[in-house]
Design a protein around this motif. Structure first.
Motif, PDB file in Angstrom:
ATOM      1  N   THR A 228      34.561 -44.257  30.654  1.00  0.00           N
ATOM      2  CA  THR A 228      34.274 -45.675  30.443  1.00  0.00           C
ATOM      3  C   THR A 228      35.505 -46.488  30.821  1.00  0.00           C
ATOM      4  N   PHE A 229      35.288 -47.578  31.555  1.00  0.00           N
ATOM      5  CA  PHE A 229      36.400 -48.471  31.898  1.00  0.00           C
ATOM      6  C   PHE A 229      36.305 -49.717  31.037  1.00  0.00           C
ATOM      7  N   ARG A 230      37.450 -50.155  30.536  1.00  0.00           N
ATOM      8  CA  ARG A 230      37.493 -51.433  29.806  1.00  0.00           C
ATOM      9  C   ARG A 230      38.261 -52.416  30.662  1.00  0.00           C
TER      10      ARG A 230
ATOM     11  N   GLN B 182      30.423 -47.926  31.679  1.00  0.00           N
ATOM     12  CA  GLN B 182      30.381 -46.462  31.564  1.00  0.00           C
ATOM     13  C   GLN B 182      30.021 -45.912  32.945  1.00  0.00           C
ATOM     14  N   ALA B 183      31.047 -45.513  33.684  1.00  0.00           N
ATOM     15  CA  ALA B 183      30.853 -45.120  35.087  1.00  0.00           C
ATOM     16  C   ALA B 183      30.263 -43.720  35.210  1.00  0.00           C
ATOM     17  N   VAL B 184      30.543 -42.854  34.226  1.00  0.00           N
ATOM     18  CA  VAL B 184      30.010 -41.486  34.250  1.00  0.00           C
ATOM     19  C   VAL B 184      29.506 -41.158  32.851  1.00  0.00           C
TER      20      VAL B 184
ATOM     21  N   GLU C 100      24.632 -42.330  46.133  1.00  0.00           N
ATOM     22  CA  GLU C 100      24.986 -43.602  46.768  1.00  0.00           C
ATOM     23  C   GLU C 100      26.345 -44.106  46.283  1.00  0.00           C
ATOM     24  N   SER C 101      26.874 -45.053  47.026  1.00  0.00           N
ATOM     25  CA  SER C 101      28.155 -45.660  46.687  1.00  0.00           C
ATOM     26  C   SER C 101      28.123 -46.214  45.261  1.00  0.00           C
ATOM     27  N   GLY C 102      29.161 -45.948  44.501  1.00  0.00           N
ATOM     28  CA  GLY C 102      29.270 -46.503  43.146  1.00  0.00           C
ATOM     29  C   GLY C 102      28.619 -45.656  42.068  1.00  0.00           C
ATOM     30  N   CYS C 103      28.076 -44.466  42.423  1.00  0.00           N
ATOM     31  CA  CYS C 103      27.352 -43.680  41.408  1.00  0.00           C
ATOM     32  C   CYS C 103      28.297 -42.872  40.515  1.00  0.00           C
ATOM     33  N   GLY C 104      29.603 -42.870  40.840  1.00  0.00           N
ATOM     34  CA  GLY C 104      30.564 -42.217  39.933  1.00  0.00           C
ATOM     35  C   GLY C 104      31.202 -40.953  40.490  1.00  0.00           C
ATOM     36  N   LYS C 105      30.998 -40.670  41.765  1.00  0.00           N
ATOM     37  CA  LYS C 105      31.499 -39.413  42.347  1.00  0.00           C
ATOM     38  C   LYS C 105      33.036 -39.327  42.279  1.00  0.00           C
ATOM     39  N   SER C 106      33.695 -40.391  42.750  1.00  0.00           N
ATOM     40  CA  SER C 106      35.164 -40.344  42.777  1.00  0.00           C
ATOM     41  C   SER C 106      35.735 -40.362  41.369  1.00  0.00           C
ATOM     42  N   VAL C 107      35.077 -41.085  40.471  1.00  0.00           N
ATOM     43  CA  VAL C 107      35.574 -41.131  39.084  1.00  0.00           C
ATOM     44  C   VAL C 107      35.593 -39.717  38.501  1.00  0.00           C
ATOM     45  N   ILE C 108      34.576 -38.917  38.821  1.00  0.00           N
ATOM     46  CA  ILE C 108      34.540 -37.529  38.330  1.00  0.00           C
ATOM     47  C   ILE C 108      35.725 -36.747  38.912  1.00  0.00           C
TER      48      ILE C 108
ATOM     49  N   LEU D 273      43.026 -40.975  36.719  1.00  0.00           N
ATOM     50  CA  LEU D 273      42.338 -42.253  36.478  1.00  0.00           C
ATOM     51  C   LEU D 273      43.334 -43.268  35.917  1.00  0.00           C
ATOM     52  N   PRO D 274      43.076 -44.575  36.124  1.00  0.00           N
ATOM     53  CA  PRO D 274      43.990 -45.555  35.536  1.00  0.00           C
ATOM     54  C   PRO D 274      43.915 -45.557  34.005  1.00  0.00           C
ATOM     55  N   LYS D 275      44.885 -46.209  33.390  1.00  0.00           N
ATOM     56  CA  LYS D 275      44.960 -46.197  31.912  1.00  0.00           C
ATOM     57  C   LYS D 275      43.774 -46.910  31.256  1.00  0.00           C
TER      58      LYS D 275
ATOM     59  N   ASP E 104      37.643 -35.689  48.493  1.00  0.00           N
ATOM     60  CA  ASP E 104      36.891 -36.900  48.134  1.00  0.00           C
ATOM     61  C   ASP E 104      36.612 -37.717  49.386  1.00  0.00           C
ATOM     62  N   GLU E 105      35.357 -37.767  49.771  1.00  0.00           N
ATOM     63  CA  GLU E 105      34.908 -38.521  50.956  1.00  0.00           C
ATOM     64  C   GLU E 105      35.805 -38.242  52.171  1.00  0.00           C
ATOM     65  N   PRO E 106      35.949 -36.979  52.542  1.00  0.00           N
ATOM     66  CA  PRO E 106      36.888 -36.690  53.638  1.00  0.00           C
ATOM     67  C   PRO E 106      36.434 -37.212  54.993  1.00  0.00           C
ATOM     68  N   THR E 107      35.158 -37.607  55.118  1.00  0.00           N
ATOM     69  CA  THR E 107      34.687 -38.071  56.436  1.00  0.00           C
ATOM     70  C   THR E 107      34.355 -39.557  56.461  1.00  0.00           C
ATOM     71  N   LYS E 108      34.598 -40.251  55.358  1.00  0.00           N
ATOM     72  CA  LYS E 108      34.180 -41.657  55.287  1.00  0.00           C
ATOM     73  C   LYS E 108      34.847 -42.488  56.394  1.00  0.00           C
ATOM     74  N   GLY E 109      34.050 -43.221  57.132  1.00  0.00           N
ATOM     75  CA  GLY E 109      34.577 -44.133  58.147  1.00  0.00           C
ATOM     76  C   GLY E 109      35.066 -43.453  59.413  1.00  0.00           C
TER      77      GLY E 109
ATOM     78  N   SER F 168      23.103 -52.302  37.444  1.00  0.00           N
ATOM     79  CA  SER F 168      24.525 -52.546  37.218  1.00  0.00           C
ATOM     80  C   SER F 168      24.951 -51.801  35.946  1.00  0.00           C
ATOM     81  N   TYR F 169      26.202 -51.361  35.927  1.00  0.00           N
ATOM     82  CA  TYR F 169      26.686 -50.593  34.781  1.00  0.00           C
ATOM     83  C   TYR F 169      26.685 -51.435  33.509  1.00  0.00           C
ATOM     84  N   ALA F 170      26.798 -52.764  33.692  1.00  0.00           N
ATOM     85  CA  ALA F 170      26.835 -53.638  32.525  1.00  0.00           C
ATOM     86  C   ALA F 170      25.427 -53.782  31.928  1.00  0.00           C
TER      87      ALA F 170
HETATM   88  N1  LIG Z   1      39.527 -48.545  37.893  1.00  0.00           N
HETATM   89  C1  LIG Z   1      38.281 -48.956  37.668  1.00  0.00           C
HETATM   90  N2  LIG Z   1      38.031 -49.988  36.833  1.00  0.00           N
HETATM   91  C2  LIG Z   1      36.755 -50.407  36.592  1.00  0.00           C
HETATM   92  N3  LIG Z   1      35.665 -49.849  37.151  1.00  0.00           N
HETATM   93  C3  LIG Z   1      35.870 -48.836  37.994  1.00  0.00           C
HETATM   94  C4  LIG Z   1      37.169 -48.311  38.302  1.00  0.00           C
HETATM   95  N4  LIG Z   1      37.044 -47.278  39.181  1.00  0.00           N
HETATM   96  C5  LIG Z   1      35.707 -47.150  39.403  1.00  0.00           C
HETATM   97  N5  LIG Z   1      35.009 -48.068  38.704  1.00  0.00           N
HETATM   98  C6  LIG Z   1      33.561 -48.241  38.707  1.00  0.00           C
HETATM   99  O1  LIG Z   1      32.956 -46.993  38.453  1.00  0.00           O
HETATM  100  C7  LIG Z   1      31.768 -46.862  39.233  1.00  0.00           C
HETATM  101  C8  LIG Z   1      31.813 -45.571  39.995  1.00  0.00           C
HETATM  102  O2  LIG Z   1      32.843 -45.660  40.983  1.00  0.00           O
HETATM  103  P1  LIG Z   1      33.186 -44.476  41.977  1.00  0.00           P
HETATM  104  O3  LIG Z   1      34.382 -44.893  42.757  1.00  0.00           O
HETATM  105  O4  LIG Z   1      33.268 -43.189  41.251  1.00  0.00           O
HETATM  106  O5  LIG Z   1      31.899 -44.436  42.927  1.00  0.00           O
HETATM  107  P2  LIG Z   1      31.598 -43.441  44.139  1.00  0.00           P
HETATM  108  O6  LIG Z   1      30.323 -42.741  43.819  1.00  0.00           O
HETATM  109  O7  LIG Z   1      32.793 -42.606  44.407  1.00  0.00           O
HETATM  110  O8  LIG Z   1      31.331 -44.465  45.332  1.00  0.00           O
HETATM  111  P3  LIG Z   1      31.773 -44.413  46.884  1.00  0.00           P
HETATM  112  O9  LIG Z   1      30.717 -43.559  47.556  1.00  0.00           O
HETATM  113  O10 LIG Z   1      31.692 -45.838  47.295  1.00  0.00           O
HETATM  114  O11 LIG Z   1      33.140 -43.827  46.953  1.00  0.00           O
HETATM  115  C9  LIG Z   1      31.693 -48.092  40.133  1.00  0.00           C
HETATM  116  O12 LIG Z   1      30.785 -49.002  39.576  1.00  0.00           O
HETATM  117  C10 LIG Z   1      33.089 -48.658  40.097  1.00  0.00           C
HETATM  118  O13 LIG Z   1      33.089 -50.050  40.234  1.00  0.00           O
END
Ligand SMILES: Nc1ncnc2c1ncn2[C@@H]1O[C@H](COP(=O)(O)OP(=O)(O)OP(=O)(O)O)[C@@H](O)[C@H]1O
Ligand code: NI
Length: 313
Positions: free
Chosen positions: A15-17, A24-26, A44-52, A60-62, A180-185, A272-274
Motif C-alpha cells: 500500500t502506498f500512502r 493498495q497496489a498489490v 496491463e500497465s499499472g496492475c502492480g507487476k513492478s511493485v511486486i 520500494l520507496p519509504k 523488469d520489462e526488459p523489452t519495453k520500448g 482506479s486503486y482509489a
Molecule cells: N511510489 C509510488 N507511489 C504511489 N503509487 C505508486 C508508486 N509506485 C507504483 N505506484 C502505483 O502502483 C500501481 C502499480 O504500479 P506498477 O509500477 O507496479 O505497475 P506495472 O504493472 O509494473 O505497470 P507497467 O506495465 O506500466 O510497468 C500503479 O497504480 C502505480 O501508480
C-alpha cells in the motif's frame, strides 16, 4: 508443490500512502519460484507487476507499506538488514532493469563494469577474475570478448550494451534473476537481443522472474505464468496451458488483444486503486459478469491451475 522453492512469496500486499491517499497496489500476492524455472508475470500497465518485483528486492520507496512474507532459500527477507540485503541483491538475486544503457557507467570500460561488482561481492578469487570475465562475455554472445572488454558503452551498439549488462548480472552467479520489462520500448532487433540474453540465463540453469507486458516474450521464455489484474493474480499455471486455453475472461481478453488474434482490445479500463470494486475487480469490463460478481470470488485451484472467477466456482 515444491517443499524447497528458491523464492516463496506469501500473501504480499503493498500500500502506498501519498498526500493523504491510500493506494493498495498489490493485494494478497502469492507465488513460488522453483530452481531453474522461468516464471512470468503479465498484465496491463499499472496492475502492480513492478511493485511486486521491487517488494521482493526491498527497493520500494519509504511511502510503501508492505505486508506478507518473502522467503528466499527459506530466509525471510523482511527480517534481513539493509547491509545483508545489499549483499543478496546482485550476488544472489540479479536484476535486469529496462534500459541497459542507464545500468552501465558511461566512463568505465566493459571490463571495469564487470570487475568491480566481482571484487565487491568476492565471487571468484582475484587471480581467476579476468578469465571469469572473458568466459562470461563469451557466454552472452561476444565472439571477441577480449576486445569487447576494452570498449566503453558509447563504443557499443544497444545490443552489445544489453549483452554487457547481462554479463554483469551473470558474472556474479546469482541463483535468481529478476528482469523488469526488459523489452519495453525496444525495436524488434533489440527485443531479440534481450531474448537471447534471457535465454542464456535460462540455459545456465538460473531461476528467472520475468515481469513483462509482452505476452510473446512470456510465451517464449517462461514455464509458469501469473496473470495480474488491478493488483491481484486472476489466473496462474503452466504458461503453455494458460495461453492454449485461458480460463479467466481477463486472460482471454488479453490474448484476443494480440495482433495475431485479431487485435480486439478489452473494452474499458482497469478500476482506479482509489475506487476498487469490492467484488470481482474485472466485473465492469467482463462480458460474463452477473450479480454474483459483486462478491469477491474465491481462488479455485485445479490441476496446478489457479483462477479467481465466479464462472468456475
Ligand atoms: N511510489 C509510488 N507511489 C504511489 N503509487 C505508486 C508508486 N509506485 C507504483 N505506484 C502505483 O502502483 C500501481 C502499480 O504500479 P506498477 O509500477 O507496479 O505497475 P506495472 O504493472 O509494473 O505497470 P507497467 O506495465 O506500466 O510497468 C500503479 O497504480 C502505480 O501508480
Ligand atoms: Ni512495471
Amino acid at each position: 508443490m515444491n517443499k524447497n522453492p528458491l523464492l516463496q512469496v506469501s500473501d504480499l500486499s503493498v500500500t502506498f500512502r501519498t498526500n493523504g491517499d491510500t493506494i493498495q497496489a498489490v493485494t494478497g500476492f502469492s507465488c513460488q519460484l522453483n530452481n531453474g524455472i522461468c516464471t512470468a508475470i503479465i498484465g496491463e500497465s499499472g496492475c502492480g507487476k513492478s511493485v511486486i518485483a521491487h517488494a521482493i528486492l526491498k527497493i520500494l520507496p519509504k511511502t510503501a507499506l508492505v505486508s506478507g512474507s518473502v522467503q528466499f532459500r527459506g530466509m525471510e527477507l523482511h527480517d534481513v538488514s539493509p547491509d545483508e540485503m545489499n549483499t543478496i541483491r546482485g550476488r544472489q538475486i540479479g536484476i535486469i532493469f529496462q534500459s541497459p544503457d542507464r545500468a552501465l557507467n558511461p566512463t568505465y570500460r566493459i571490463f571495469r563494469q564487470l570487475v568491480e561488482p566481482l571484487r565487491n561481492h568476492r565471487v571468484v578469487p582475484e587471480e581467476n577474475r579476468k578469465e571469469h570475465i572473458i568466459t562470461t562475455l563469451r557466454k552472452v554472445g561476444f565472439s571477441h570478448p577480449k576486445e569487447a572488454a576494452l570498449l566503453f558503452p558509447c563504443n557499443c551498439s544497444g545490443g552489445m550494451n544489453q549483452r554487457a549488462v547481462t554479463a554483469v548480472v551473470l558474472s556474479l552467479l546469482p541463483d535468481l534473476v529478476i528482469a523488469d520489462e526488459p523489452t519495453k520500448g525496444l525495436d524488434s532487433f533489440r527485443v531479440s537481443d534481450v531474448k537471447s540474453c534471457l535465454m542464456e540465463i535460462k540455459d545456465e540453469g538460473r531461476t528467472l522472474l520475468l515481469v513483462t507486458h509482452d505476452i510473446s516474450l512470456a510465451r517464449d521464455l517462461s514455464e509458469e505464468l501469473l496473470v495480474m489484474y488491478a493488483g491481484e493474480i486472476v489466473e496462474s499455471g503452466k504458461t503453455h496451458d494458460i495461453l492454449q486455453s485461458p480460463i479467466h475472461p481477463y486472460t482471454s481478453g488479453l490474448l484476443k488483444s494480440l495482433p495475431e488474434n485479431g487485435f480486439i482490445p478489452i473494452p474499458g479500463s482497469a478500476p482506479s486503486y482509489a475506487n476498487m470494486p469490492s467484488g470481482c475487480r474485472f466485473q465492469d469490463r467482463c462480458e460474463y459478469a452477473t450479480e454474483k460478481c459483486n462478491h469477491k470470488p474465491e481462488c479455485i485451484q485445479k490441476h496446478g491451475r489457479m483462477v479467481r472467477c465466479h464462472l468456475f466456482c
